[in-house]
Design a protein around this motif. Structure first.
Motif, PDB file in Angstrom:
ATOM      1  N   LEU A 220       0.909  -1.111   0.065  1.00 21.15           N
ATOM      2  CA  LEU A 220      -0.001  -0.116   0.150  1.00 21.15           C
ATOM      3  C   LEU A 220       0.769   1.116  -0.066  1.00 21.15           C
ATOM      4  CD1 LEU A 220      -2.660  -0.445   2.870  1.00 21.15           C
ATOM      5  CD2 LEU A 220      -3.035  -0.602  -0.015  1.00 21.15           C
ATOM      6  N   GLU A 221       0.497   2.254  -0.815  1.00 22.59           N
ATOM      7  CA  GLU A 221       0.988   3.512  -0.927  1.00 22.59           C
ATOM      8  C   GLU A 221      -0.256   4.414  -0.616  1.00 22.59           C
ATOM      9  OE1 GLU A 221       3.610   4.752  -0.187  1.00 22.59           O
ATOM     10  OE2 GLU A 221       5.239   3.705  -1.223  1.00 22.59           O
ATOM     11  N   ALA A 222       0.206   5.618  -0.007  1.00 17.62           N
ATOM     12  CA  ALA A 222      -0.552   6.797  -0.027  1.00 17.62           C
ATOM     13  C   ALA A 222       0.294   8.244   0.160  1.00 17.62           C
ATOM     14  CB  ALA A 222      -1.964   6.854   1.098  1.00 17.62           C
ATOM     15  N   ASP A 223      -0.049   9.272  -0.462  1.00 15.17           N
ATOM     16  CA  ASP A 223       0.763  10.475  -0.426  1.00 15.17           C
ATOM     17  C   ASP A 223       0.841  10.944   1.521  1.00 15.17           C
ATOM     18  OD1 ASP A 223       0.810  10.493  -2.811  1.00 15.17           O
ATOM     19  OD2 ASP A 223      -0.637  12.166  -3.096  1.00 15.17           O
ATOM     20  N   PRO A 224       2.033  11.139   1.828  1.00 14.17           N
ATOM     21  CA  PRO A 224       2.138  11.520   3.217  1.00 14.17           C
ATOM     22  C   PRO A 224       1.217  12.536   3.658  1.00 14.17           C
ATOM     23  CG  PRO A 224       4.472  11.690   2.099  1.00 14.17           C
ATOM     24  CD  PRO A 224       3.502  11.396   1.043  1.00 14.17           C
ATOM     25  N   GLU A 225       0.861  13.542   3.029  1.00 15.06           N
ATOM     26  CA  GLU A 225      -0.003  14.469   3.224  1.00 15.06           C
ATOM     27  C   GLU A 225      -1.539  13.935   3.481  1.00 15.06           C
ATOM     28  OE1 GLU A 225       1.877  14.767   0.567  1.00 15.06           O
ATOM     29  OE2 GLU A 225       3.272  16.112   1.570  1.00 15.06           O
ATOM     30  N   VAL A 226      -1.720  12.892   2.615  1.00 16.40           N
ATOM     31  CA  VAL A 226      -3.077  12.402   2.720  1.00 16.40           C
ATOM     32  C   VAL A 226      -3.292  11.289   4.101  1.00 16.40           C
ATOM     33  CG1 VAL A 226      -4.565  10.296   1.743  1.00 16.40           C
ATOM     34  CG2 VAL A 226      -3.346  12.084   0.409  1.00 16.40           C
ATOM     35  N   ARG A 227      -1.878  10.628   4.102  1.00 13.42           N
ATOM     36  CA  ARG A 227      -1.861  10.008   5.478  1.00 13.42           C
ATOM     37  C   ARG A 227      -2.046  10.653   6.660  1.00 13.42           C
ATOM     38  NH1 ARG A 227       3.170   7.067   5.569  1.00 13.42           N
ATOM     39  NH2 ARG A 227       3.951   8.114   3.675  1.00 13.42           N
ATOM     40  N   ALA A 228      -1.217  11.835   6.671  1.00 14.44           N
ATOM     41  CA  ALA A 228      -1.437  12.760   7.772  1.00 14.44           C
ATOM     42  C   ALA A 228      -2.927  13.166   8.162  1.00 14.44           C
ATOM     43  CB  ALA A 228      -0.562  13.952   7.550  1.00 14.44           C
ATOM     44  N   ARG A 229      -3.696  13.499   6.967  1.00 16.45           N
ATOM     45  CA  ARG A 229      -4.948  13.930   7.127  1.00 16.45           C
ATOM     46  C   ARG A 229      -5.729  12.806   7.832  1.00 16.45           C
ATOM     47  NH1 ARG A 229      -4.153  17.377   2.432  1.00 16.45           N
ATOM     48  NH2 ARG A 229      -4.986  15.607   1.253  1.00 16.45           N
ATOM     49  N   ARG A 230      -5.566  11.598   7.307  1.00 13.52           N
ATOM     50  CA  ARG A 230      -6.377  10.383   7.907  1.00 13.52           C
ATOM     51  C   ARG A 230      -6.109  10.314   9.360  1.00 13.52           C
ATOM     52  NH1 ARG A 230      -5.184   6.304   2.948  1.00 13.52           N
ATOM     53  NH2 ARG A 230      -6.613   7.182   1.308  1.00 13.52           N
ATOM     54  N   ARG A 231      -4.906  10.374   9.599  1.00 14.61           N
ATOM     55  CA  ARG A 231      -4.374  10.157  11.031  1.00 14.61           C
ATOM     56  C   ARG A 231      -5.037  11.107  12.027  1.00 14.61           C
ATOM     57  NH1 ARG A 231      -3.488   7.365  14.522  1.00 14.61           N
ATOM     58  NH2 ARG A 231      -1.738   7.484  16.215  1.00 14.61           N
ATOM     59  N   LEU A 232      -4.984  12.313  11.375  1.00 15.46           N
ATOM     60  CA  LEU A 232      -5.448  13.368  12.259  1.00 15.46           C
ATOM     61  C   LEU A 232      -6.939  13.181  12.418  1.00 15.46           C
ATOM     62  CD1 LEU A 232      -4.267  16.238  13.291  1.00 15.46           C
ATOM     63  CD2 LEU A 232      -5.176  17.324  11.292  1.00 15.46           C
ATOM     64  N   ALA A 233      -7.727  12.746  11.581  1.00 13.47           N
ATOM     65  CA  ALA A 233      -9.177  12.664  11.673  1.00 13.47           C
ATOM     66  C   ALA A 233      -9.408  11.708  12.925  1.00 13.47           C
ATOM     67  CB  ALA A 233      -9.681  12.049  10.365  1.00 13.47           C
ATOM     68  N   ASP A 234      -8.459  10.550  12.844  1.00 16.55           N
ATOM     69  CA  ASP A 234      -8.456   9.431  13.558  1.00 16.55           C
ATOM     70  C   ASP A 234      -8.328   9.868  15.238  1.00 16.55           C
ATOM     71  OD1 ASP A 234      -9.037   7.319  11.813  1.00 16.55           O
ATOM     72  OD2 ASP A 234      -7.029   6.671  11.943  1.00 16.55           O
ATOM     73  N   LEU A 235      -7.287  10.772  15.177  1.00 18.62           N
ATOM     74  CA  LEU A 235      -7.024  11.082  16.615  1.00 18.62           C
ATOM     75  C   LEU A 235      -8.076  12.122  17.123  1.00 18.62           C
ATOM     76  CD1 LEU A 235      -3.162  12.322  15.919  1.00 18.62           C
ATOM     77  CD2 LEU A 235      -3.954  10.273  17.435  1.00 18.62           C
TER      78      LEU A 235
ATOM     79  N   ARG B 283     -11.113  11.940  16.164  1.00 20.82           N
ATOM     80  CA  ARG B 283     -12.359  11.065  16.662  1.00 20.82           C
ATOM     81  C   ARG B 283     -12.222  10.439  18.140  1.00 20.82           C
ATOM     82  NH1 ARG B 283     -13.136   9.740  11.176  1.00 20.82           N
ATOM     83  NH2 ARG B 283     -11.383   8.343  11.338  1.00 20.82           N
ATOM     84  N   SER B 284     -10.925  10.222  18.398  1.00 23.40           N
ATOM     85  CA  SER B 284     -10.536   9.755  19.802  1.00 23.40           C
ATOM     86  C   SER B 284     -10.490  10.981  20.792  1.00 23.40           C
ATOM     87  CB  SER B 284      -9.538   8.559  19.727  1.00 23.40           C
ATOM     88  OG  SER B 284      -8.731   8.940  18.863  1.00 23.40           O
ATOM     89  N   GLY B 285     -10.491  11.865  20.336  1.00 24.09           N
ATOM     90  CA  GLY B 285     -10.622  13.254  21.448  1.00 24.09           C
ATOM     91  C   GLY B 285      -9.387  14.007  21.665  1.00 24.09           C
ATOM     92  N   LEU B 286      -8.272  13.757  20.955  1.00 25.22           N
ATOM     93  CA  LEU B 286      -6.974  14.114  20.858  1.00 25.22           C
ATOM     94  C   LEU B 286      -6.807  15.192  19.940  1.00 25.22           C
ATOM     95  CD1 LEU B 286      -4.969  10.778  20.930  1.00 25.22           C
ATOM     96  CD2 LEU B 286      -5.609  12.515  23.143  1.00 25.22           C
ATOM     97  N   SER B 287      -6.131  16.427  20.500  1.00 22.71           N
ATOM     98  CA  SER B 287      -5.881  17.493  19.728  1.00 22.71           C
ATOM     99  C   SER B 287      -4.602  17.557  19.274  1.00 22.71           C
ATOM    100  CB  SER B 287      -6.358  18.776  20.198  1.00 22.71           C
ATOM    101  OG  SER B 287      -5.778  19.630  20.630  1.00 22.71           O
ATOM    102  N   VAL B 288      -4.132  17.490  18.035  1.00 23.01           N
ATOM    103  CA  VAL B 288      -2.728  17.449  17.689  1.00 23.01           C
ATOM    104  C   VAL B 288      -2.671  18.339  16.376  1.00 23.01           C
ATOM    105  CG1 VAL B 288      -0.676  15.963  17.051  1.00 23.01           C
ATOM    106  CG2 VAL B 288      -2.489  15.031  18.587  1.00 23.01           C
ATOM    107  N   SER B 289      -1.755  19.016  16.165  1.00 22.62           N
ATOM    108  CA  SER B 289      -1.609  19.623  14.728  1.00 22.62           C
ATOM    109  C   SER B 289      -1.250  19.102  13.578  1.00 22.62           C
ATOM    110  CB  SER B 289      -0.490  20.994  15.091  1.00 22.62           C
ATOM    111  OG  SER B 289       0.786  20.494  14.907  1.00 22.62           O
ATOM    112  N   TYR B 290      -1.664  19.241  12.616  1.00 24.05           N
ATOM    113  CA  TYR B 290      -1.443  18.504  11.177  1.00 24.05           C
ATOM    114  C   TYR B 290       0.078  18.654  11.111  1.00 24.05           C
ATOM    115  CZ  TYR B 290      -0.737  18.088   6.260  1.00 24.05           C
ATOM    116  OH  TYR B 290      -0.271  17.599   5.080  1.00 24.05           O
ATOM    117  N   GLU B 291       0.826  19.562  11.395  1.00 18.08           N
ATOM    118  CA  GLU B 291       2.148  19.605  11.353  1.00 18.08           C
ATOM    119  C   GLU B 291       2.992  18.520  12.056  1.00 18.08           C
ATOM    120  OE1 GLU B 291       0.319  22.532  11.480  1.00 18.08           O
ATOM    121  OE2 GLU B 291       0.279  22.960   9.484  1.00 18.08           O
ATOM    122  N   THR B 292       2.549  18.359  13.270  1.00 15.74           N
ATOM    123  CA  THR B 292       3.146  17.199  13.934  1.00 15.74           C
ATOM    124  C   THR B 292       2.840  16.230  13.623  1.00 15.74           C
ATOM    125  OG1 THR B 292       2.710  18.872  16.152  1.00 15.74           O
ATOM    126  CG2 THR B 292       3.139  16.488  16.603  1.00 15.74           C
TER     127      THR B 292
END
Ligand code: DC
Length: 227
Positions: free
Chosen positions: A153-168, A170-179
Motif C-alpha cells: 500500500l502507498e498513499a501520499d504522506p499528506e493524505v496519510r497525515a490527514r487520515r491520522r489527524l481525523a482518527d486522533l 475522533r478519539s478526542g485528541l488534539s494534535v496539529s497537522y504539522e506534528t
C-alpha cells in the motif's frame, strides 16, 4: 520444498507505511473472504508495552535489560471478529496498544534484531495456517512470501497525515497537522532504512496507491485480485 514451506498459502499479505490504511483495509478484506485478520503492528506494540513496563522502554539493542525483558516475554493472540486481542502473560493489553507513546517505542525497538526474532515464529506459524489477512511491514517479504496475494500500500504522506489527524480527533485528541505529518515522515524513514526487515515491496507484490480511493474501492480492488 519441505512440509513447512508450502509453495502458496491461502493468505493476503498487506504491507505499507504508517497510516496507509493497512489495518482498516485488512480487517474489511478478511471479513469479505471469511478469513482471520492479524495486525502485526499490535505485536510490536505489545513488545513495546512490555519493555516500557519492565523499565526497558529506552533500552538500546544490546542492552541487557532488553534481553532480560524479551526472555520473560509471553505474547499471545486471540483472533475475534473485530480483530485480534493481544495478551501479555495472560492479561489482555489490547486497550493500551494504540497510545502514541507506545507507538513511538514500537517504532524504535522494531528495528532491533532481537525483537524481530522474538516475534518471528508466532507470526510465521499463524500465517502458515492460512485463511488469514496479515498486515505489517515485512509480511510479504519475510513472514509469508508464499502468500497467494501480496499487496504493497502507498498513499501520499499528506493524505496519510490527514487520515491520522481525523482518527486522533475522533478519539478526542488534539494534535496539529504539522506534528502528525512530521511523525509520519519520521516513521517512514525509520521503517524504510533499518538494516533488518526494512519496509520494501516484496517480489510479486501488487502496488496499490490509495491516495485517491475510498476504503470501499480499495477493499473491492484487493478482494477482486484475490479471487
Ligand atoms: O502499524 P503500527 O503503527 O501499529 O506498527 C507499530 C510499529 O511496529 C511501527 O513503527 C513499525 C513496526 N512494525 C514492524 O516493524 N513490522 C511489522 N510487521 C509491523 C509493525
Amino acid at each position: 520444498m519441505t512440509a513447512s514451506s508450502p509453495a502458496v498459502v491461502d493468505a493476503v499479505a498487506i504491507d505499507g507505511p504508517a497510516s496507509s490504511g493497512k489495518s482498516t483495509l485488512a480487517r474489511e478484506v478478511a471479513k469479505r473472504l471469511g478469513f482471520v485478520f492479524v495486525d502485526t503492528g499490535s505485536l510490536y506494540r505489545a513488545v513495546a508495552l512490555a519493555l516500557d513496563r519492565a523499565g526497558a522502554g529506552e533500552a538500546t539493542s544490546d542492552d541487557p535489560s532488553l534481553h532480560a525483558a524479551l526472555s520473560d516475554l509471553s505474547v499471545s493472540l486471540l483472533p475475534t471478529h473485530s480483530g485480534v486481542r493481544v495478551s501479555l502473560s495472560g492479561l489482555d493489553v489490547t486497550p493500551f496498544l494504540r497510545e502514541e507513546r507506545i507507538g513511538r517505542i514500537a517504532s524504535r525497538v522494531s528495528a532491533f534484531p532481537a525483537v524481530r526474532k522474538a516475534l518471528f515464529d508466532l507470526q510465521r506459524n499463524l500465517a502458515l495456517a492460512g485463511r488469514i489477512v496479515m498486515d505489517g511491514r515485512d509480511i510479504g517479504s519475510v513472514i509469508l512470501p508464499e502468500a497467494r496475494l501480496k499487496i504493497f500500500l502507498e498513499a501520499d504522506p499528506e493524505v496519510r497525515a490527514r487520515r491520522r489527524l481525523a482518527d486522533l480527533e475522533r478519539s478526542g485528541l488534539s494534535v496539529s497537522y504539522e506534528t502528525v505529518l512530521a511523525d509520519i515522515l519520521d516513521r517512514d524513514t525509520r521503517d524504510r532504512t533499518r538494516a533488518i526487515s526494512p519496509l520494501v515491496m516484496a517480489p510479486g507484490a501488487l502496488l496499490l496507491d490509495t491516495s485517491r480511493m475510498t476504503v470501499e474501492e480499495a477493499v473491492s480492488w484487493i478482494v477482486a485480485r484475490y479471487r
